[in-house]
Design a protein around this motif. Structure first.
Motif, PDB file in Angstrom:
ATOM      1  N   TYR A   1      81.632  42.114   3.582  1.00 45.30           N
ATOM      2  CA  TYR A   1      81.516  42.416   5.011  1.00 45.30           C
ATOM      3  C   TYR A   1      81.147  41.149   5.761  1.00 45.30           C
ATOM      4  O   TYR A   1      80.461  40.270   5.224  1.00 45.30           O
ATOM      5  CB  TYR A   1      80.418  43.457   5.246  1.00 45.30           C
ATOM      6  CG  TYR A   1      80.793  44.864   4.868  1.00 45.30           C
ATOM      7  CD1 TYR A   1      81.362  45.726   5.799  1.00 45.30           C
ATOM      8  CD2 TYR A   1      80.581  45.343   3.578  1.00 45.30           C
ATOM      9  CE1 TYR A   1      81.697  47.033   5.470  1.00 45.30           C
ATOM     10  CE2 TYR A   1      80.924  46.638   3.235  1.00 45.30           C
ATOM     11  CZ  TYR A   1      81.472  47.482   4.179  1.00 45.30           C
ATOM     12  OH  TYR A   1      81.815  48.764   3.843  1.00 45.30           O
TER      13      TYR A   1
ATOM     14  N   ARG B   1      71.155  50.366   8.618  1.00 44.83           N
ATOM     15  CA  ARG B   1      72.571  50.396   9.015  1.00 44.83           C
ATOM     16  C   ARG B   1      73.337  51.418   8.174  1.00 44.83           C
ATOM     17  O   ARG B   1      74.202  52.144   8.674  1.00 44.83           O
ATOM     18  CB  ARG B   1      73.193  49.013   8.861  1.00 44.83           C
ATOM     19  CG  ARG B   1      72.665  47.978   9.849  1.00 44.83           C
ATOM     20  CD  ARG B   1      73.416  46.655   9.732  1.00 44.83           C
ATOM     21  NE  ARG B   1      72.888  45.707  10.696  1.00 44.83           N
ATOM     22  CZ  ARG B   1      72.056  44.694  10.405  1.00 44.83           C
ATOM     23  NH1 ARG B   1      71.689  44.486   9.142  1.00 44.83           N
ATOM     24  NH2 ARG B   1      71.610  43.891  11.350  1.00 44.83           N
ATOM     25  N   TYR B   2      73.019  51.476   6.902  1.00 38.47           N
ATOM     26  CA  TYR B   2      73.661  52.423   5.993  1.00 38.47           C
ATOM     27  C   TYR B   2      73.379  53.858   6.433  1.00 38.47           C
ATOM     28  O   TYR B   2      74.282  54.705   6.463  1.00 38.47           O
ATOM     29  CB  TYR B   2      73.115  52.168   4.591  1.00 38.47           C
ATOM     30  CG  TYR B   2      73.798  52.896   3.456  1.00 38.47           C
ATOM     31  CD1 TYR B   2      74.941  52.372   2.861  1.00 38.47           C
ATOM     32  CD2 TYR B   2      73.273  54.077   2.938  1.00 38.47           C
ATOM     33  CE1 TYR B   2      75.545  53.005   1.782  1.00 38.47           C
ATOM     34  CE2 TYR B   2      73.867  54.723   1.864  1.00 38.47           C
ATOM     35  CZ  TYR B   2      75.003  54.174   1.292  1.00 38.47           C
ATOM     36  OH  TYR B   2      75.606  54.806   0.225  1.00 38.47           O
TER      37      TYR B   2
ATOM     38  N   ASP C   1      77.136  58.736  11.334  1.00 35.49           N
ATOM     39  CA  ASP C   1      78.427  58.678  12.009  1.00 35.49           C
ATOM     40  C   ASP C   1      79.505  59.441  11.239  1.00 35.49           C
ATOM     41  O   ASP C   1      80.392  60.055  11.837  1.00 35.49           O
ATOM     42  CB  ASP C   1      78.870  57.231  12.194  1.00 35.49           C
ATOM     43  CG  ASP C   1      78.011  56.475  13.190  1.00 35.49           C
ATOM     44  OD1 ASP C   1      77.292  57.127  13.967  1.00 35.49           O
ATOM     45  OD2 ASP C   1      78.048  55.232  13.182  1.00 35.49           O
ATOM     46  N   ARG C   2      79.420  59.414   9.933  1.00 38.68           N
ATOM     47  CA  ARG C   2      80.485  59.973   9.111  1.00 38.68           C
ATOM     48  C   ARG C   2      80.270  61.432   8.727  1.00 38.68           C
ATOM     49  O   ARG C   2      81.236  62.161   8.504  1.00 38.68           O
ATOM     50  CB  ARG C   2      80.642  59.129   7.846  1.00 38.68           C
ATOM     51  CG  ARG C   2      81.195  57.739   8.154  1.00 38.68           C
ATOM     52  CD  ARG C   2      81.107  56.817   6.952  1.00 38.68           C
ATOM     53  NE  ARG C   2      81.742  55.544   7.272  1.00 38.68           N
ATOM     54  CZ  ARG C   2      81.194  54.358   7.067  1.00 38.68           C
ATOM     55  NH1 ARG C   2      79.985  54.268   6.553  1.00 38.68           N
ATOM     56  NH2 ARG C   2      81.834  53.251   7.384  1.00 38.68           N
TER      57      ARG C   2
ATOM     58  N   TYR D   1      86.104  53.170   4.911  1.00 39.20           N
ATOM     59  CA  TYR D   1      85.217  53.901   4.024  1.00 39.20           C
ATOM     60  C   TYR D   1      85.958  55.125   3.522  1.00 39.20           C
ATOM     61  O   TYR D   1      86.641  55.804   4.287  1.00 39.20           O
ATOM     62  CB  TYR D   1      83.945  54.318   4.766  1.00 39.20           C
ATOM     63  CG  TYR D   1      82.967  55.132   3.946  1.00 39.20           C
ATOM     64  CD1 TYR D   1      82.097  54.497   3.072  1.00 39.20           C
ATOM     65  CD2 TYR D   1      82.939  56.506   4.038  1.00 39.20           C
ATOM     66  CE1 TYR D   1      81.214  55.241   2.310  1.00 39.20           C
ATOM     67  CE2 TYR D   1      82.054  57.255   3.280  1.00 39.20           C
ATOM     68  CZ  TYR D   1      81.196  56.609   2.424  1.00 39.20           C
ATOM     69  OH  TYR D   1      80.314  57.341   1.665  1.00 39.20           O
TER      70      TYR D   1
ATOM     71  N   ASN E   1      76.146  45.529  13.990  1.00 43.08           N
ATOM     72  CA  ASN E   1      76.723  46.205  12.830  1.00 43.08           C
ATOM     73  C   ASN E   1      77.881  45.410  12.250  1.00 43.08           C
ATOM     74  O   ASN E   1      78.505  44.602  12.929  1.00 43.08           O
ATOM     75  CB  ASN E   1      77.208  47.606  13.229  1.00 43.08           C
ATOM     76  CG  ASN E   1      76.067  48.499  13.657  1.00 43.08           C
ATOM     77  OD1 ASN E   1      75.068  48.614  12.968  1.00 43.08           O
ATOM     78  ND2 ASN E   1      76.221  49.130  14.817  1.00 43.08           N
TER      79      ASN E   1
ATOM     80  N   THR F   1      84.447  47.971  16.310  1.00 44.85           N
ATOM     81  CA  THR F   1      83.532  48.473  17.325  1.00 44.85           C
ATOM     82  C   THR F   1      84.177  48.688  18.669  1.00 44.85           C
ATOM     83  O   THR F   1      83.645  49.381  19.524  1.00 44.85           O
ATOM     84  CB  THR F   1      82.362  47.496  17.503  1.00 44.85           C
ATOM     85  OG1 THR F   1      82.894  46.197  17.765  1.00 44.85           O
ATOM     86  CG2 THR F   1      81.515  47.449  16.248  1.00 44.85           C
TER      87      THR F   1
ATOM     88  N   SER G   1      72.660  54.843   9.408  1.00 44.60           N
ATOM     89  CA  SER G   1      73.415  55.058  10.638  1.00 44.60           C
ATOM     90  C   SER G   1      74.875  55.374  10.344  1.00 44.60           C
ATOM     91  O   SER G   1      75.490  56.239  10.982  1.00 44.60           O
ATOM     92  CB  SER G   1      73.308  53.820  11.538  1.00 44.60           C
ATOM     93  OG  SER G   1      74.019  53.990  12.735  1.00 44.60           O
ATOM     94  N   TRP G   2      75.452  54.666   9.371  1.00 44.27           N
ATOM     95  CA  TRP G   2      76.835  54.960   8.968  1.00 44.27           C
ATOM     96  C   TRP G   2      76.955  56.383   8.430  1.00 44.27           C
ATOM     97  O   TRP G   2      77.934  57.077   8.694  1.00 44.27           O
ATOM     98  CB  TRP G   2      77.295  53.983   7.886  1.00 44.27           C
ATOM     99  CG  TRP G   2      77.454  52.580   8.338  1.00 44.27           C
ATOM    100  CD1 TRP G   2      77.404  52.097   9.610  1.00 44.27           C
ATOM    101  CD2 TRP G   2      77.701  51.455   7.495  1.00 44.27           C
ATOM    102  NE1 TRP G   2      77.590  50.738   9.601  1.00 44.27           N
ATOM    103  CE2 TRP G   2      77.775  50.308   8.329  1.00 44.27           C
ATOM    104  CE3 TRP G   2      77.848  51.288   6.127  1.00 44.27           C
ATOM    105  CZ2 TRP G   2      77.996  49.040   7.822  1.00 44.27           C
ATOM    106  CZ3 TRP G   2      78.068  50.018   5.625  1.00 44.27           C
ATOM    107  CH2 TRP G   2      78.152  48.913   6.467  1.00 44.27           C
TER     108      TRP G   2
ATOM    109  N   THR H   1      72.269  60.431   2.597  1.00 41.01           N
ATOM    110  CA  THR H   1      71.948  59.038   2.275  1.00 41.01           C
ATOM    111  C   THR H   1      71.478  58.911   0.837  1.00 41.01           C
ATOM    112  O   THR H   1      71.934  58.030   0.085  1.00 41.01           O
ATOM    113  CB  THR H   1      70.884  58.508   3.235  1.00 41.01           C
ATOM    114  OG1 THR H   1      71.367  58.584   4.586  1.00 41.01           O
ATOM    115  CG2 THR H   1      70.535  57.061   2.913  1.00 41.01           C
TER     116      THR H   1
ATOM    117  N   VAL I   1      86.262  47.925   9.450  1.00 43.55           N
ATOM    118  CA  VAL I   1      85.433  48.470   8.383  1.00 43.55           C
ATOM    119  C   VAL I   1      85.960  49.843   7.979  1.00 43.55           C
ATOM    120  O   VAL I   1      86.125  50.735   8.804  1.00 43.55           O
ATOM    121  CB  VAL I   1      83.971  48.560   8.833  1.00 43.55           C
ATOM    122  CG1 VAL I   1      83.142  49.314   7.806  1.00 43.55           C
ATOM    123  CG2 VAL I   1      83.401  47.162   9.030  1.00 43.55           C
TER     124      VAL I   1
END
Length: 469
Positions: A410, A278-279, A285-286, A37, A418, A16, A281-282, A365, A35
């Motif tokens: 995690y 949270r997923y 971001d990606r 991915y 997060n 972060t 949101s990820w 998602t 983290v």
């Protein structure tokens, strides 16, 4: 099978902040990684697929039915909720025909009566389409929007009620997601739902949630889309770069024993709905350019409700996805102009580029979760009065076994929103993080497919499980 990490102390890179943290204070996070991915080309393709003009056309069609009030006309072919739901059904059938019959389309209904907003018997009819998974069809993710509309008086079922943003936008997004995702095959099943009776008491969701319970669906995500097209807030803010995801904390069906355990182990901010948020949101971001997700730690807007709630009520993970800036003059209002001020939910105030962006967020998602293995089951943790933390979980199901490459643990500081650190641990069912003290962090486990698709993170114990309790 179990695996124990060797005790080697390395620096930790906080994902972060990007700051390199050295010294004994962080020695307990041995072998922690920022983290990570695996980027997925297919998700990038899905993210750019939603067409704003498709959304505009569908919203206009729904607006043209005049009103979609739950108690409105059902016999007309051009006016009222009956005509609207038949058009949605036909549209799902057209989408299915384009993919060789890949959708099972049906009406989900029940008679509702004797409630404050439906005093006389009304057949509340939703439209559902299911795209069955190829290897694990009993596992589901669901996207929904609401068919019905209303004006100022919630019992007024005859006045014109366009409901362009609230919530033709959510139905249009669901139809568009079905058009896109029906061109792919997935491991798990995807449900697309246009739910009725929302304004009169969330009845469409209640009926479908009951069906899911009765049929034993392993429903791991409900993405309720309710108003995804407005960018101009009543506070004067105009913003097309953020979206809100509302997610409840403690599960509605938590038992007394669950609550007692949670008091000592945590989990208030790690319900499956919160980790689903949270997923999402990820994913933003990606894969979704120029979109930040604001995760809101609340079931819904202050004192208000939406169609994810009936699913939450019985224990399914669910969230509300919507615009960040609402304009209350354009919700639940009689159509009128007063002193140059417009009231009413009309189509000229829907931003279809923004609606496409939020549709893309849903689509990536749904796709990611349907391609990924199921979230781990029976996740447990131990490590009290020890220098190390051990997590364990159940082996993958028979349906998922060939899809699972391994698992990722995690963890994060308890005041961090997060996940900050992660560790790939292989295809095992138990792993010990040496010199990571259980008291100082929150932990979770995700499943990872052979293609690198990842499930949401599961917090240990009853508070965090994605399995129905």
């Amino acid at each position: 099978m179990k695996c124990i990490e060797k005790s080697v102390i390395n620096p930790v890179v906080l994902a972060t902040t990007g700051l390199l943290l050295l010294g004994s204070a962080f020695a307990s996070s041995a072998h922690a990684q920022a983290v990570s991915y695996k980027d997925q080309t297919k998700l990038h393709d899905i993210a750019v697929a939603p067409n704003p003009e498709n959304l505009r056309r569908d919203v206009q069609t729904l607006v043209d039915f005049g009103t979609r009030h739950t108690m409105s006309e059902t016999e007309s072919e051009t006016y009222g909720i009956g005509a609207a739901r038949r058009w949605i059904y036909d549209e799902f059938q057209r989408i299915s025909a384009a993919c060789g019959g890949c959708l099972e389309v049906y009406y989900s209904s029940d008679i509702i009566e004797g409630t404050p907003r439906i005093p006389n018997p009304v057949d509340v009819v939703s439209v559902v389409a299911i795209q069955r998974g190829k290897t694990d069809p009993g596992r589901y993710v669901l996207m929904s929007g609401d068919i019905d509309s209303r004006v100022t008086d919630v019992m007024d079922y005859t006045s014109e009620s366009p409901g362009a943003n609230d919530n033709a936008s959510g139905v249009a997004g669901t139809l568009e997601a079905a058009r896109i995702l029906s061109q792919y095959e997935f491991n798990g099943s995807i449900v697309y739902a246009a739910l009725a009776g929302e304004e009169q008491g969330l009845f469409g969701g209640e009926i479908l949630a009951r069906q899911a319970l009765e049929e034993g669906w392993r429903l791991h995500a409900v993405l309720n889309n309710d108003m995804i097209g407005n960018i101009a807030g009543i506070n004067g803010v105009i913003d097309n770069t953020t979206a809100r995801v509302f997610a409840e904390g403690t599960r509605m069906n938590e038992t007394e024993e669950d609550a007692r355990r949670r008091r000592f182990t945590g989990g208030e901010v790690d319900s499956p709905s919160r980790n689903l948020a949270r997923y999402i949101s990820w994913m933003a971001d990606r894969y979704i350019p120029n979109l930040d997700v604001m995760v809101v730690y609340r079931l819904d807007r202050f004192g208000r409700g939406g169609h994810h709630r009936p699913f939450n009520d019985v224990g399914f993970p669910g969230v509300r996805i919507m615009e960040t800036n609402e304009h209350y003059d354009r919700q639940h209002q009689d159509l009128r102009n007063e002193d140059g001020r417009h009231f009413g939910d009309t189509i000229e105030y829907v931003d279809f580029d923004y609606a496409a962006k939020l549709t893309a967020l849903n689509a990536v998602t749904l796709a990611s979760m349907a391609w990924a293995p199921a979230p781990p089951s029976n996740v447990e943790i131990r490590g009290a009065v020890q220098p190390h933390t051990t997590l364990s979980w159940a082996p993958a199901s028979e349906e998922d076994a060939d899809n699972v490459a391994g698992y990722r643990i995690y963890w994060r500081y308890t005041d961090a929103p997060n996940w900050q650190f992660s560790r790939d641990v292989g295809n095992v069912t138990e792993f010990t993080l040496r010199n990571v003290v259980i008291d100082n962090y929150f932990f979770g486990v995700a499943s990872v497919s052979k293609d690198g698709f990842e499930s949401p993170v599961v917090f240990p114990g009853a508070a965090g499980t994605f399995d129905l309790r």
